[in-house]
Design a protein around this motif. Structure first.
Motif, short mmCIF file in Angstrom:
data_model
loop_
_atom_site.label_atom_id
_atom_site.label_comp_id
_atom_site.label_asym_id
_atom_site.label_seq_id
_atom_site.Cartn_x
_atom_site.Cartn_y
_atom_site.Cartn_z
N ALA A 29 72.45 9.53 -8.76
CA ALA A 29 72.89 10.06 -7.48
C ALA A 29 72.88 11.58 -7.42
O ALA A 29 73.07 12.17 -6.35
N LEU A 30 72.67 12.25 -8.55
CA LEU A 30 72.70 13.72 -8.57
C LEU A 30 71.43 14.29 -7.93
O LEU A 30 70.35 13.70 -8.03
N THR A 31 71.56 15.46 -7.30
CA THR A 31 70.41 16.06 -6.62
C THR A 31 70.00 17.39 -7.24
O THR A 31 69.22 18.12 -6.65
N GLU A 32 70.50 17.68 -8.42
CA GLU A 32 69.95 18.81 -9.17
C GLU A 32 70.00 18.46 -10.65
O GLU A 32 70.76 17.62 -11.09
N TRP A 33 69.16 19.15 -11.40
CA TRP A 33 68.88 18.71 -12.76
C TRP A 33 68.51 19.94 -13.58
O TRP A 33 67.53 20.62 -13.29
N THR A 34 69.29 20.26 -14.60
CA THR A 34 69.01 21.39 -15.47
C THR A 34 68.44 20.88 -16.78
O THR A 34 69.08 20.10 -17.48
N ILE A 35 67.24 21.32 -17.10
CA ILE A 35 66.57 20.93 -18.33
C ILE A 35 66.58 22.13 -19.27
O ILE A 35 65.99 23.17 -18.97
N HIS A 36 67.29 22.00 -20.37
CA HIS A 36 67.41 23.11 -21.30
C HIS A 36 66.28 23.09 -22.32
O HIS A 36 65.90 22.03 -22.83
N ARG A 37 65.82 24.26 -22.63
CA ARG A 37 64.78 24.39 -23.65
C ARG A 37 65.36 23.99 -25.01
O ARG A 37 66.48 24.36 -25.35
N VAL A 38 64.60 23.21 -25.77
CA VAL A 38 65.00 22.80 -27.11
C VAL A 38 63.96 23.34 -28.08
O VAL A 38 62.84 22.82 -28.15
N GLY A 39 64.32 24.40 -28.79
CA GLY A 39 63.33 25.04 -29.66
C GLY A 39 62.17 25.57 -28.84
O GLY A 39 62.36 26.32 -27.88
N GLU A 40 60.98 25.14 -29.18
CA GLU A 40 59.79 25.56 -28.44
C GLU A 40 59.46 24.62 -27.29
O GLU A 40 58.55 24.89 -26.51
N LEU A 42 62.24 25.01 -10.47
CA LEU A 42 62.39 26.44 -10.72
C LEU A 42 62.22 26.69 -12.21
O LEU A 42 62.95 26.14 -13.04
N GLU A 43 61.24 27.52 -12.55
CA GLU A 43 60.96 27.85 -13.95
C GLU A 43 61.73 29.12 -14.31
O GLU A 43 61.31 30.23 -13.98
N LEU A 44 62.84 28.97 -15.01
CA LEU A 44 63.66 30.10 -15.42
C LEU A 44 63.36 30.43 -16.89
O LEU A 44 62.52 29.80 -17.52
N ASP A 45 64.06 31.41 -17.45
CA ASP A 45 63.71 31.88 -18.79
C ASP A 45 63.86 30.79 -19.86
O ASP A 45 62.94 30.54 -20.62
N TYR A 46 65.02 30.17 -19.92
CA TYR A 46 65.27 29.19 -20.96
C TYR A 46 65.63 27.82 -20.41
O TYR A 46 65.96 26.91 -21.16
N THR A 47 65.57 27.68 -19.11
CA THR A 47 65.87 26.40 -18.48
C THR A 47 64.90 26.14 -17.34
O THR A 47 64.28 27.06 -16.81
#
Length: 217
Positions: free
Chosen positions: A87-98, A184-189
């Protein structure tokens, strides 16, 4: 949009991705929807709704479907998470290593999209979309010259935006049976937005890409 079109839309991007992975596993295993339904003790219509993203399965249903379709155990926690957060409408994907996309979420979205618009604030090439989507890449005026365009080596046109709407990389993806998303392509997420959260980015893209504000590179 007709009622019929509304009925086949996935309830969210997470439901769409979950359905696509389950459906691909079903096909690899050579099972029919009716066979799955019979073993699961569910109606074929209910299984169909799960397989096209119109219903998020319960944890026990995911477990049964994963077992029947031979989805690897290490992949199952990701599918449980997709259903839990449906049901969530946003999603943060964190960088893991490379790894910028450790669960393959963005890659899967690219593969399912029918139309993709990408924007980069510099001359860096966007991540290759894959799949068969129609896509176009945009860069700001002043950073793209013909040499840059040739280095991109993309299958369709790179366009120059006279007044860039974003300071960071943005992708707008459209799908046949789900609402558009903004990535959205951010620095580490990487941030994935859908529904109301995605609308400002969809509108900004449409405004920036009007004929009076763009020109072919």
């Amino acid at each position: 949009m007709t009622d019929g079109e509304t009925d086949i839309r996935a309830v969210s991007a997470r439901a769409m991705l979950l359905a696509a992975e389950l459906e691909a596993a079903r096909r690899r295993k050579g099972l029919t929807t009716r066979e799955l339904a019979q073993v699961m003790g569910m109606s074929p219509a209910m299984v169909n709704r799960i397989m096209n993203g119109r219903r998020a399965p319960e944890p026990m249903e995911i477990g049964g479907l994963c077992a029947l379709t031979a989805i690897a155990a290490k992949r199952r926690p990701h599918l449980y998470r997709l259903a839990r957060e449906c049901a969530l409408t946003e999603w943060t994907i964190h960088r893991v290593g490379e790894a910028r996309d450790p669960d393959g979420v963005i890659e899967a979205l690219w593969a399912l999209a029918s139309e993709i618009r990408t924007f980069s604030p510099a001359t860096t090439r966007p991540r290759w979309p894959g799949g068969s989507a129609t896509w176009t890449h945009y860069v700001p005026e002043g950073v793209a010259d013909q040499d840059t365009v040739e280095r991109f080596a993309v299958p369709d046109h790179v366009h120059v935006i006279a007044a860039p709407p974003f300071r960071h990389g943005v992708q707008v993806l459209r799908f046949p049976h789900s609402a558009p998303v903004a990535v959205l392509e951010l620095d580490y997420t990487t941030l994935v937005l859908e529904k109301d959260n995605a609308q400002p980015y969809l509108r900004a893209f449409d405004d920036a890409l009007s004929p009076s504000r763009t020109r072919p590179a």
